[in-house]
Design a protein around this motif. Structure first.
Motif, mmCIF file in Angstrom:
data_model
loop_
_atom_site.group_PDB
_atom_site.id
_atom_site.type_symbol
_atom_site.label_atom_id
_atom_site.label_comp_id
_atom_site.label_asym_id
_atom_site.label_seq_id
_atom_site.Cartn_x
_atom_site.Cartn_y
_atom_site.Cartn_z
ATOM 1 N N ALA A 115 0.829 -1.207 0.000
ATOM 2 C CA ALA A 115 0.000 0.000 0.000
ATOM 3 C C ALA A 115 0.862 1.256 0.000
ATOM 4 N N MET A 116 1.930 1.252 0.798
ATOM 5 C CA MET A 116 2.819 2.407 0.826
ATOM 6 C C MET A 116 3.478 2.628 -0.524
ATOM 7 N N PHE A 117 3.888 1.540 -1.175
ATOM 8 C CA PHE A 117 4.520 1.665 -2.489
ATOM 9 C C PHE A 117 3.519 2.198 -3.505
ATOM 10 N N ALA A 118 2.283 1.667 -3.475
ATOM 11 C CA ALA A 118 1.267 2.073 -4.447
ATOM 12 C C ALA A 118 0.857 3.528 -4.255
ATOM 13 N N LEU A 119 0.729 3.943 -2.999
ATOM 14 C CA LEU A 119 0.248 5.288 -2.701
ATOM 15 C C LEU A 119 1.381 6.306 -2.602
ATOM 16 N N GLY A 120 2.620 5.846 -2.735
ATOM 17 C CA GLY A 120 3.769 6.720 -2.524
ATOM 18 C C GLY A 120 3.727 8.039 -3.273
ATOM 19 N N PRO A 121 3.611 8.041 -4.619
ATOM 20 C CA PRO A 121 3.609 9.324 -5.350
ATOM 21 C C PRO A 121 2.474 10.245 -4.917
ATOM 22 N N TRP A 122 1.266 9.685 -4.750
ATOM 23 C CA TRP A 122 0.125 10.501 -4.306
ATOM 24 C C TRP A 122 0.365 11.046 -2.915
ATOM 25 N N LEU A 123 0.895 10.198 -2.028
ATOM 26 C CA LEU A 123 1.144 10.606 -0.657
ATOM 27 C C LEU A 123 2.166 11.727 -0.587
ATOM 28 N N LEU A 124 3.249 11.597 -1.343
ATOM 29 C CA LEU A 124 4.281 12.631 -1.328
ATOM 30 C C LEU A 124 3.746 13.950 -1.884
ATOM 31 N N LYS A 125 2.906 13.861 -2.908
ATOM 32 C CA LYS A 125 2.322 15.074 -3.483
ATOM 33 C C LYS A 125 1.412 15.763 -2.481
ATOM 34 N N ARG A 126 0.611 14.980 -1.772
ATOM 35 C CA ARG A 126 -0.292 15.545 -0.779
ATOM 36 C C ARG A 126 0.481 16.153 0.396
ATOM 37 N N LEU A 127 1.510 15.438 0.832
ATOM 38 C CA LEU A 127 2.291 15.928 1.959
ATOM 39 C C LEU A 127 3.010 17.222 1.616
ATOM 40 N N ALA A 128 3.445 17.327 0.360
ATOM 41 C CA ALA A 128 4.170 18.536 -0.059
ATOM 42 C C ALA A 128 3.289 19.769 0.030
#
Length: 249
Positions: A115-128
């Motif tokens: 899940a972390m790998f799959a959501l990684g790009p979206w998560l980093l974009k949101r966190l930014a």
């Protein structure tokens, strides 16, 4: 001596893991299950898998020498010591975990890592787009390092998410810090596993060599293969391994 069929499976899994780690990450989705399927107990398989993929962290760190050179040495040493302490603590936690309990945790750890790998790009974009939580950088790094010493899957995404959340805006610096701290915590956790005698050396050394060769091959393939294809392959592999381990448990 390993049986020829097991040696072929382990070497192939490690080579493919080296390729994946060089391109997108996720190699532990191959090395850990391959060891378990060859009869290595889960805790020893986790330790041996960490050994198998460890050489790749050095190459990744050296690739970001320029970015690391722009950062304060005191900060790098401080965070390296925190990551080291967390990695050793996670390894020790794994070593005192009953084998049956860890076997039951494996499917959930694989699911979390996928899940972390799959959501990684979206998560980093949101966190930014979020707020700077710099005060959580030290305790957050310690917690992520403990997780990395205990179970390596998804470590890179967690480290990147932590640094972005704590105010690092330059993704090249984020990658450099991620690779450096992955290197120190992984190598020290592997050292703890070696001292504890839980490494399966015959498969481990074979897989180290194969993963290193895979890393060289992956560095060349990275320029040719679309990253989105590789990410989809890693996610599909992670989901398949998760389903298999849930079925086994």
């Amino acid at each position: 001596m390993l049986p020829p069929d097991q040696a072929a499976l382990l070497a192939g899994a490690a080579f493919a893991a080296g390729v994946l780690n060089a391109i997108a990450g996720g190699g532990s989705f191959l090395t850990f299950p391959a060891l378990v399927f060859c009869g290595v107990p889960p805790i020893a398989a986790n330790a041996t898998s960490a050994l198998a993929v460890s050489p790749g962290y050095l190459g990744s760190t050296l690739g970001f020498r320029a970015e690391l050179g722009t950062m304060p040495r005191r900060q790098l040493w401080r965070e390296g010591l925190i990551a080291s302490a967390g990695g050793v603590a996670g390894a020790l936690l794994l070593l005192v975990t009953p084998g049956r309990l860890f076997a039951g945790l494996v499917p959930w750890l694989l699911l979390f890592a996928t899940a972390m790998f799959a959501l990684g790009p979206w998560l980093l974009k949101r966190l930014a787009q979020g707020q700077d939580l710099a005060r959580w950088r030290t305790p957050g790094l310690l917690l992520v390092a403990v997780y990395g010493g205990y179970f390596n899957g998804g470590l890179g995404i967690l480290l990147m998410a932590l640094y972005v959340l704590c105010g690092e805006a330059d993704l090249q610096r984020v990658n450099a810090l991620k690779n450096l701290n992955s290197l120190v915590l992984s190598w020290l956790s592997v050292a703890a596993f070696v001292v504890a005698g839980v490494i399966a050396w015959a498969p481990g050394l074979l897989m180290m060599a194969a993963a290193t060769l895979g890393g060289f091959a992956g560095a060349r393939l990275a320029r040719r293969l679309p990253a989105v294809w590789v990410r989809r392959l890693v996610i599909a592999t992670g989901l398949a391994m998760t389903a298999l381990f849930f079925a086994r448990s």
